[in-house]
Write a protein that holds these residues in place. Structure first.
Motif, PDB file in Angstrom:
ATOM      1  N   GLU A 223       0.695  -1.048  -0.067  1.00  0.00           N
ATOM      2  CA  GLU A 223      -0.035  -0.075  -0.002  1.00  0.00           C
ATOM      3  C   GLU A 223       0.825   1.277   0.154  1.00  0.00           C
ATOM      4  OE1 GLU A 223      -3.966   1.873   2.026  1.00  0.00           O
ATOM      5  OE2 GLU A 223      -3.240   0.151   2.765  1.00  0.00           O
ATOM      6  N   LEU A 224       1.768   1.201   0.964  1.00  0.00           N
ATOM      7  CA  LEU A 224       2.819   2.499   0.755  1.00  0.00           C
ATOM      8  C   LEU A 224       3.351   2.696  -0.544  1.00  0.00           C
ATOM      9  CD1 LEU A 224       4.502   1.751   4.166  1.00  0.00           C
ATOM     10  CD2 LEU A 224       2.943   3.559   3.659  1.00  0.00           C
ATOM     11  N   ALA A 225       3.818   1.550  -1.185  1.00  0.00           N
ATOM     12  CA  ALA A 225       4.238   1.569  -2.633  1.00  0.00           C
ATOM     13  C   ALA A 225       3.229   2.142  -3.770  1.00  0.00           C
ATOM     14  CB  ALA A 225       5.112   0.246  -3.079  1.00  0.00           C
ATOM     15  N   ASP A 226       1.850   1.823  -3.510  1.00  0.00           N
ATOM     16  CA  ASP A 226       1.044   2.259  -4.186  1.00  0.00           C
ATOM     17  C   ASP A 226       0.841   3.707  -4.020  1.00  0.00           C
ATOM     18  OD1 ASP A 226       0.508  -0.338  -5.341  1.00  0.00           O
ATOM     19  OD2 ASP A 226      -1.284  -0.641  -4.127  1.00  0.00           O
ATOM     20  N   ILE A 227       0.833   4.350  -2.926  1.00  0.00           N
ATOM     21  CA  ILE A 227       0.810   5.595  -2.526  1.00  0.00           C
ATOM     22  C   ILE A 227       1.867   6.479  -3.547  1.00  0.00           C
ATOM     23  CG2 ILE A 227       0.924   7.582  -0.853  1.00  0.00           C
ATOM     24  CD1 ILE A 227      -0.487   5.694   1.083  1.00  0.00           C
ATOM     25  N   ALA A 228       3.069   5.938  -3.209  1.00  0.00           N
ATOM     26  CA  ALA A 228       4.258   6.635  -3.688  1.00  0.00           C
ATOM     27  C   ALA A 228       4.278   6.732  -5.259  1.00  0.00           C
ATOM     28  CB  ALA A 228       5.470   5.819  -3.373  1.00  0.00           C
ATOM     29  N   GLU A 229       3.711   5.382  -5.853  1.00  0.00           N
ATOM     30  CA  GLU A 229       3.820   5.166  -7.269  1.00  0.00           C
ATOM     31  C   GLU A 229       2.658   6.158  -7.676  1.00  0.00           C
ATOM     32  OE1 GLU A 229       4.447   3.600 -10.967  1.00  0.00           O
ATOM     33  OE2 GLU A 229       5.574   3.593  -9.024  1.00  0.00           O
ATOM     34  N   PHE A 230       1.436   6.299  -6.997  1.00  0.00           N
ATOM     35  CA  PHE A 230       0.373   7.243  -7.509  1.00  0.00           C
ATOM     36  C   PHE A 230       1.028   8.834  -7.414  1.00  0.00           C
ATOM     37  CE2 PHE A 230      -2.719  10.482  -6.507  1.00  0.00           C
ATOM     38  CZ  PHE A 230      -3.642  10.415  -7.427  1.00  0.00           C
ATOM     39  N   ILE A 231       1.736   9.296  -6.632  1.00  0.00           N
ATOM     40  CA  ILE A 231       2.150  10.585  -6.560  1.00  0.00           C
ATOM     41  C   ILE A 231       3.270  10.664  -7.627  1.00  0.00           C
ATOM     42  CG2 ILE A 231       3.458  12.014  -5.155  1.00  0.00           C
ATOM     43  CD1 ILE A 231       2.565  10.637  -2.632  1.00  0.00           C
ATOM     44  N   VAL A 232       4.111   9.781  -7.828  1.00  0.00           N
ATOM     45  CA  VAL A 232       5.154   9.790  -8.840  1.00  0.00           C
ATOM     46  C   VAL A 232       4.452   9.940 -10.135  1.00  0.00           C
ATOM     47  CG1 VAL A 232       6.811   8.474 -10.174  1.00  0.00           C
ATOM     48  CG2 VAL A 232       6.915   8.794  -7.639  1.00  0.00           C
ATOM     49  N   GLN A 233       3.436   9.153 -10.562  1.00  0.00           N
ATOM     50  CA  GLN A 233       2.881   8.936 -11.699  1.00  0.00           C
ATOM     51  C   GLN A 233       1.715  10.080 -12.201  1.00  0.00           C
ATOM     52  OE1 GLN A 233       3.805   7.003 -14.544  1.00  0.00           O
ATOM     53  NE2 GLN A 233       5.346   6.083 -13.034  1.00  0.00           N
ATOM     54  N   GLU A 234       0.972  10.702 -11.183  1.00  0.00           N
ATOM     55  CA  GLU A 234      -0.078  11.154 -11.295  1.00  0.00           C
ATOM     56  C   GLU A 234       0.267  12.818 -10.955  1.00  0.00           C
ATOM     57  OE1 GLU A 234      -2.448  10.511 -13.189  1.00  0.00           O
ATOM     58  OE2 GLU A 234      -2.517   8.370 -13.090  1.00  0.00           O
ATOM     59  N   LEU A 235       1.088  13.013  -9.857  1.00  0.00           N
ATOM     60  CA  LEU A 235       1.195  14.286  -9.376  1.00  0.00           C
ATOM     61  C   LEU A 235       2.505  14.932  -9.719  1.00  0.00           C
ATOM     62  CD1 LEU A 235      -0.446  13.840  -5.896  1.00  0.00           C
ATOM     63  CD2 LEU A 235      -1.436  14.602  -8.187  1.00  0.00           C
ATOM     64  N   GLY A 236       3.523  13.882 -10.130  1.00  0.00           N
ATOM     65  CA  GLY A 236       5.050  14.470 -10.418  1.00  0.00           C
ATOM     66  C   GLY A 236       5.905  14.045  -9.133  1.00  0.00           C
ATOM     67  N   VAL A 237       7.022  13.738  -9.663  1.00  0.00           N
ATOM     68  CA  VAL A 237       8.129  13.473  -8.572  1.00  0.00           C
ATOM     69  C   VAL A 237       8.507  14.708  -7.697  1.00  0.00           C
ATOM     70  CG1 VAL A 237       9.144  11.878 -10.087  1.00  0.00           C
ATOM     71  CG2 VAL A 237       9.989  14.119 -10.381  1.00  0.00           C
ATOM     72  N   GLU A 238       8.298  15.866  -8.031  1.00  0.00           N
ATOM     73  CA  GLU A 238       8.622  17.064  -7.454  1.00  0.00           C
ATOM     74  C   GLU A 238       7.590  17.133  -6.230  1.00  0.00           C
ATOM     75  OE1 GLU A 238       5.311  18.205 -10.153  1.00  0.00           O
ATOM     76  OE2 GLU A 238       7.111  16.938 -10.296  1.00  0.00           O
ATOM     77  N   THR A 239       6.539  16.566  -5.991  1.00  0.00           N
ATOM     78  CA  THR A 239       5.523  16.711  -5.216  1.00  0.00           C
ATOM     79  C   THR A 239       5.950  16.011  -3.797  1.00  0.00           C
ATOM     80  OG1 THR A 239       3.772  16.326  -6.800  1.00  0.00           O
ATOM     81  CG2 THR A 239       3.178  16.151  -4.380  1.00  0.00           C
TER      82      THR A 239
END
Length: 349
Positions: A233-249
């Motif tokens: 689940e933690l990996a899913d959160i991080a992946e969502f941030i990276v893919q949908e919001l950007g690595v700079e978030t």
């Protein structure tokens, strides 16, 4: 409740004097004389009214880092305010005395505060912004709307600390004067959100819309043992941030401590926090911070290119800011954020 009430925004009149609220994804269909899930919007004679407009339960001067916002005018002061009420009922809420306060209690203990007085107080205190926080700001949107538009006209910024459970209609109205947002992404499983009184997808939709509207965005996740602490689940959160919001978030990983109705759950083990940080960094996030856990470097901003310490913090206190025009002074890499080199006093009252 004898004072003049404010008619609500974002609702439609229905047959039989019912009203359809469009402020948050609960989309409450409210019978005459009844209130929505948030308990602060009431149908009176077929019209929907806000029961909390023009009244606060708390007003404080905070550092912007407390929201937490680490990449928006670091070190600046923000004028924080809240009414009562919430559209969630999280069992671990640290502000439950306010978020779950009844309107009747709020009428007794709240303080009258016209939008003009809020803005004047923020300016007098030397704040750079006004933060709508402590409880969910969506539920007192009419109050926010008037304060925030007036704040902008006086050169103040507006900040949300929110659960993200809001409609696109509300965000579209709000975004011209909403400058920065920290959203609690509480979990990445809908069953967990159901326990909190909401659902996951509307929050994800809000996050993507906030980002697309150009509002500065940071994410917080309280890691709760047995709720959202599994590696997947933690990996899913991080992946969502990276893919949908950007690595700079920026992602703020916050340690859970027993509170409200979850006093029988132990604090988050530190190894889980470190594991979550490693997951975020391996997924590609540039900035992962710890919350509720003081330690060397836990809240520092470090250049994602060369590793130079740029902004040093201890908790919510800014100790040193080496930023130059949003660039790393060592390698000249652009560091995402808003006015990161802004130098301000840290004397909070």
């Amino acid at each position: 409740m004898d004072r003049k009430l404010k008619e609500a925004m974002l609702y439609q009149k229905q047959q039989d004097r019912r009203v359809f609220c469009q402020l948050c994804p609960h989309y409450c269909l409210i019978d005459e004389g009844k209130r929505g899930i948030c308990q602060v919007r009431e149908n009176q004679d077929g019209l929907l009214y806000s029961l909390v407009f023009g009244r606060t339960v708390t007003q404080n001067i905070d550092g912007v880092e407390k929201k937490p916002l680490f990449h928006f005018y670091p070190g600046s002061k923000t004028y924080s305010l809240a009414t009562a009420g919430c559209n969630f009922h999280c069992q671990y809420c640290t502000n439950w005395q306010v978020s779950q306060m009844s309107v009747e209690e709020f009428a007794e203990f709240g303080v009258e505060a016209a939008p003009e007085k809020i803005v004047a107080a923020a300016l007098e205190a030397g704040c750079h912004s006004i933060a709508y926080t402590y409880v969910e700001p969506t539920i007192f949107f009419e109050y926010v709307h008037e304060i925030a538009s007036l704040a902008h006209s006086h050169g103040l910024f507006n900040l949300f600390k929110t659960n993200g459970f809001m409609t696109a209609e509300m965000l579209e109205i709000c975004h011209p004067y909403l400058d920065a947002v920290n959203v609690d992404l509480k979990a990445f499983r809908d069953k967990s959100y159901r326990q909190f009184g909401g659902s996951l997808q509307p929050v994800l939709d809000s996050l993507k819309l906030i980002k697309s509207l150009g509002i500065w965005l940071e994410i917080s996740t309280v890691i709760i043992p047995g709720i959202n602490d599994e590696v997947e689940e933690l990996a899913d959160i991080a992946e969502f941030i990276v893919q949908e919001l950007g690595v700079e978030t920026p992602w703020h990983i916050t340690r859970f401590f027993p509170a409200y109705k979850m006093t029988n759950v132990l604090p988050t083990p530190l190894e889980i926090l470190y594991q979550a940080r490693d997951i975020g960094l391996k997924k590609g996030l540039q900035y992962v911070y710890f919350g509720n856990f003081l330690g060397q470097g836990n809240q520092d901003t470090i250049c994602h290119n060369c590793g130079k310490y740029l902004i040093q913090r201890w908790g919510f206190e800014l100790l040193e800011n080496l930023m130059q025009s949003n660039q790393c002074p060592s390698c000249e890499t652009l560091i995402p954020g808003v006015s990161l080199s802004h130098q301000v006093s840290q004397n909070l009252t």
